[in-house]
Design a protein around this motif. Sequence first.
Motif, short mmCIF file in Angstrom:
data_model
loop_
_atom_site.label_atom_id
_atom_site.label_comp_id
_atom_site.label_asym_id
_atom_site.label_seq_id
_atom_site.Cartn_x
_atom_site.Cartn_y
_atom_site.Cartn_z
N GLN A 185 -4.84 -4.16 -14.49
CA GLN A 185 -5.30 -5.40 -15.07
C GLN A 185 -6.26 -6.10 -14.10
O GLN A 185 -7.41 -6.39 -14.41
CB GLN A 185 -4.10 -6.30 -15.36
CG GLN A 185 -4.36 -7.37 -16.40
CD GLN A 185 -4.61 -6.74 -17.76
OE1 GLN A 185 -3.92 -5.82 -18.17
NE2 GLN A 185 -5.64 -7.23 -18.46
N LYS A 186 -5.74 -6.30 -12.91
CA LYS A 186 -6.55 -6.96 -11.88
C LYS A 186 -7.78 -6.13 -11.55
O LYS A 186 -8.88 -6.64 -11.38
CB LYS A 186 -5.73 -7.16 -10.61
CG LYS A 186 -4.77 -8.33 -10.66
CD LYS A 186 -4.12 -8.51 -9.30
CE LYS A 186 -3.12 -9.66 -9.32
NZ LYS A 186 -2.36 -9.70 -8.07
N GLU B 162 -9.80 -6.39 -4.63
CA GLU B 162 -9.15 -6.68 -3.36
C GLU B 162 -7.69 -7.06 -3.51
O GLU B 162 -6.84 -6.58 -2.79
CB GLU B 162 -9.87 -7.83 -2.65
CG GLU B 162 -10.88 -7.32 -1.67
CD GLU B 162 -11.66 -8.46 -1.03
OE1 GLU B 162 -12.63 -8.16 -0.37
OE2 GLU B 162 -11.29 -9.64 -1.23
N SER B 163 -7.45 -7.93 -4.49
CA SER B 163 -6.07 -8.40 -4.58
C SER B 163 -5.16 -7.33 -5.16
O SER B 163 -3.97 -7.31 -4.89
CB SER B 163 -6.00 -9.72 -5.35
OG SER B 163 -5.58 -9.51 -6.66
N ASP C 117 -1.78 -6.22 -3.23
CA ASP C 117 -0.44 -6.10 -3.83
C ASP C 117 0.20 -4.78 -3.43
O ASP C 117 1.38 -4.71 -3.08
CB ASP C 117 -0.52 -6.14 -5.36
CG ASP C 117 -0.82 -7.55 -5.85
OD1 ASP C 117 -0.81 -8.47 -5.02
OD2 ASP C 117 -1.05 -7.70 -7.06
N GLN C 118 -0.62 -3.74 -3.52
CA GLN C 118 -0.12 -2.40 -3.20
C GLN C 118 0.34 -2.36 -1.74
O GLN C 118 1.40 -1.85 -1.42
CB GLN C 118 -1.23 -1.40 -3.45
CG GLN C 118 -0.81 0.03 -3.21
CD GLN C 118 -2.02 0.92 -3.00
OE1 GLN C 118 -3.17 0.48 -3.12
NE2 GLN C 118 -1.77 2.17 -2.68
N GLN C 119 -0.49 -2.93 -0.87
CA GLN C 119 -0.14 -2.89 0.54
C GLN C 119 1.11 -3.71 0.83
O GLN C 119 1.94 -3.33 1.64
CB GLN C 119 -1.31 -3.37 1.40
CG GLN C 119 -2.35 -2.27 1.54
CD GLN C 119 -3.58 -2.72 2.30
OE1 GLN C 119 -3.78 -3.92 2.51
NE2 GLN C 119 -4.41 -1.76 2.70
N ARG C 120 1.22 -4.83 0.14
CA ARG C 120 2.39 -5.69 0.35
C ARG C 120 3.67 -4.94 -0.04
O ARG C 120 4.69 -5.01 0.66
CB ARG C 120 2.26 -6.96 -0.49
CG ARG C 120 2.83 -8.20 0.20
CD ARG C 120 2.11 -9.45 -0.24
NE ARG C 120 2.16 -9.58 -1.69
CZ ARG C 120 3.13 -10.21 -2.35
NH1 ARG C 120 4.12 -10.77 -1.68
NH2 ARG C 120 3.12 -10.30 -3.65
N ALA C 121 3.60 -4.19 -1.12
CA ALA C 121 4.76 -3.41 -1.54
C ALA C 121 5.10 -2.36 -0.49
O ALA C 121 6.26 -2.18 -0.11
CB ALA C 121 4.51 -2.76 -2.89
N GLU C 122 4.08 -1.69 -0.01
CA GLU C 122 4.33 -0.60 0.95
C GLU C 122 4.81 -1.11 2.31
O GLU C 122 5.43 -0.37 3.08
CB GLU C 122 3.07 0.27 1.10
CG GLU C 122 2.84 1.10 -0.16
CD GLU C 122 1.60 1.98 -0.09
OE1 GLU C 122 0.95 2.02 0.96
OE2 GLU C 122 1.30 2.61 -1.13
N THR C 123 4.52 -2.37 2.57
CA THR C 123 4.95 -2.97 3.84
C THR C 123 6.47 -2.96 3.98
O THR C 123 6.99 -2.89 5.10
CB THR C 123 4.44 -4.43 3.91
OG1 THR C 123 3.02 -4.39 3.85
CG2 THR C 123 4.86 -5.10 5.20
#
Length: 833
Positions: free
Chosen positions: A260-261, A268-269, A273-279
């Motif tokens: 969607q985004k 970028e966002s 989001d993906q990186q935040r999850a993988e963190t």
Amino acid sequence: VQASIPEPQRAAWEKHTVKNFEDQDGFERAVVRHVETTLARSLFNCDEKAAYAATSLAFRDRLITDWNRTQQQQTFSDTKRVYYLSLEFLMGRALDNAMLNVGLKDTAKAGLADLGFRIEDIITQENDAALGNGGLGRLAACFLDSLASLNYPAWGYGLRYRYGIFKQEIIDGYQVEVPDYWLDFNPWEFPRHDVTVDIQFYGNVRKSTDADGKNISVWEGGEVVQAVAYDVPIPGYATPTTNNLRLWSSKASGGEFDFQKFNNGDYESSVADQQRAETISAVLYPNDNLERGKELRLKQQYFWVAASLYDIVRRFKKSRRGWSEFPEQVAIQLNDTHPTLAIVELQRILVDIEGLPWDQAWNIVTNTFGYTNHTVLPEALEKWPVGLLQNLLPRHLQIIFDINLFFLQLVEKKFPDDREILRRVSIVEESQPKMIRMAYLAIVGSHKVNGVAELHSDLIQTTIFKDFVAIYGPDKFTNVTNGVTPRRWLHQANPRLSELIASKCGGNGFLTDLTKLAKLEQFAGDKEFRKEWAEIKYANKVRLAKHIKNTLGVTVNPASLFDIQVKRIHEYKRQQMNIFGVIHRYLALKKMSPNERKKQQPRVSIFGGKAAPGYWMAKQIIHLINSVGSVVNNDSDIGDLLKVIFLEDYNVSKAEIICPASDISEHISTAGTEASGTSNMKFVLNGGLIIGTCDGANIEITREVGESNIFLFGNLSEDVEDLRHAHTYGSHAIDSDLDAVFQEIEKGTFGTPHDFGALVAAVRQHGDYYLVSDDFHSYIETHRLVDEAYRNQDEWVSKCITAVARMGFFSSDRCINEYAESIWNVEPLPIKE
Ligand code: GPU
């Protein structure tokens, strides 16, 4: 949906079922096949890394057939399983262990030689799986080994950190942390992209009513992160049982990007989001015996606990039993308080999702969980701010409040006139901000609570958990003294000693029943046996000396007394006292005439261990050790009489070289602070003696090996409180020998005195919390006794043999059997070939 093959086609499957290699020829064929197909290489393009990869894949194939069979038979037999929840599994290397466990190391050695490789060069290609900090994580790894070796149906659940514990480099005497990206090639894990769980965070709780008009809570909104399972086969020793270690990895839910985004141009966002999850599963927190209350850590805990419980409940549901049978099918052990949210999560699943009444659910929960405490240090006891939980896990916080309410009602009934006890035992600490005390929650939600050595289990019952003993009675609390696996810590780390022992103990049986070591004792006085024993110790010291030469460029004489302290650097473990003692020895040597010096016992003082990156004092200790080393090691007056070594990057695979090479090892924590210690067991098992305080498992080791085969010193735990009090309120005269050490440091002998000011001030000005000065004299005296005893080599070796013969108790097999019987109520399930 059933995915199994229909009856008429099964014969074809059975005809083609995988047949694993059994001999050298078969092994070589498997290796070459993996080089040529899996790795897409050839004999013109096969380096040691590739040979390691192919060898591992050949053994992995074997493990996997056993793993499949084990899982099938465990599911079919429908017996109770144990789930060991641990945020840390310090596994080390897998290949050597797998080869020994299936009994084909010699076959592989010959096969690799035939193909042009030395097995040692292949084994050392492997990265350590370093998903842990220290003793707690390594204990979990020893437990997995014992669970499989004893045929218990058991799974481990943990996190698949992309970065394990950092690698330690020493630069100019200081620790520098380097990230440990260990997953570039890991043949020991199986990604299960089909085994995923969506994990919810944040959001709100809405009160509602169900179809029957009953009040219910609905947790909705927030964000979702996906947990993906990675399975690691855990082979038992000399058994087909191969258990599973399931590690969860975090991923953005709903695929790579939020499309969607992405389509809206918000590229970028969507990546963010993906990186935040993988963190979430990116990195292991590098603290040992310390909790710092970071939100990401709490997220890790819930992510892992929720995924694991979903998995466990899903498996239980397949058995189509009623919920009341859950505790008869499932035992969950909490390795410290890190997984305590599992208690709350199971209650939430049963009440909110399955619709069970609160009391019935709570009964199931408490009968399912057991909690192991690993420390009494206040800074390590987990507490989470209520506000943090409110935001991240709003429904769980409500459930915690309810658990607390019912618990406090019970306490009030039992102690009607005691307002104080309610305040003391409340799961919610009425501080500013309010905090949730995880250890209290773990106690209230479990049917058994255990410490890890006798002294420690006594201490928790009389100090930090005293009120809970009064509330629940003493039966809820128990002791299970830690143990270590003799497969890795004797057979694998010290093959020559293992072989020598086997020759006197009627074969390898001691590896599965360590009490069989007792047969050794009759050879303690046997001259020929002592000679063989001493030769092996010497060879192991030569191996370590080579490692020291290769890594540090320092030459040490293997004929010296090797004095080793390797463990996480911590003030309570008192590496500072050790290095002060080394300085004292150096000063004494400097004062002696050349003639006197010749009479002294040459020593190598060896240190190793990581400091938590944020633990400034621990880093100062490392710096002092290295600074003393560079002065002492280059002092021509001293020569071989004293060397000071700091081994870089202490980890499991290095411990396998270090433990067999000690003459004496140091376990010198302030009495009452080290819950157990486990390296003390490994060193004695490898024929080294111990200098130690009356702390943790040292006490039980003394009881087993006898007081004459261990060097104990220092104040007792019952006196610590008074001594500390005296430091603060009395006059605190520090030990005169220690004062001389401090004066030497302040003279600048080891570099800028200011660099070590805090270490000196901790003793002189800040109350000497760890009692370094109080214990210093007896520490130095006891080291003198060590030197003296070492002079008589015949007697020394006899002591070592006797001590090994009496170490049978400290196998993790004994320990796991105790858990199985007194906490889990599970039985072994031998796997049929
Ligand atoms: N331990 Br709490 C750790 O290694 N890390 C921790 O965060 C905590 C405890 C250790 C204890 O210090 C050690 O005494 C014990 O032998 C080990 O756990 C296993 O029980």
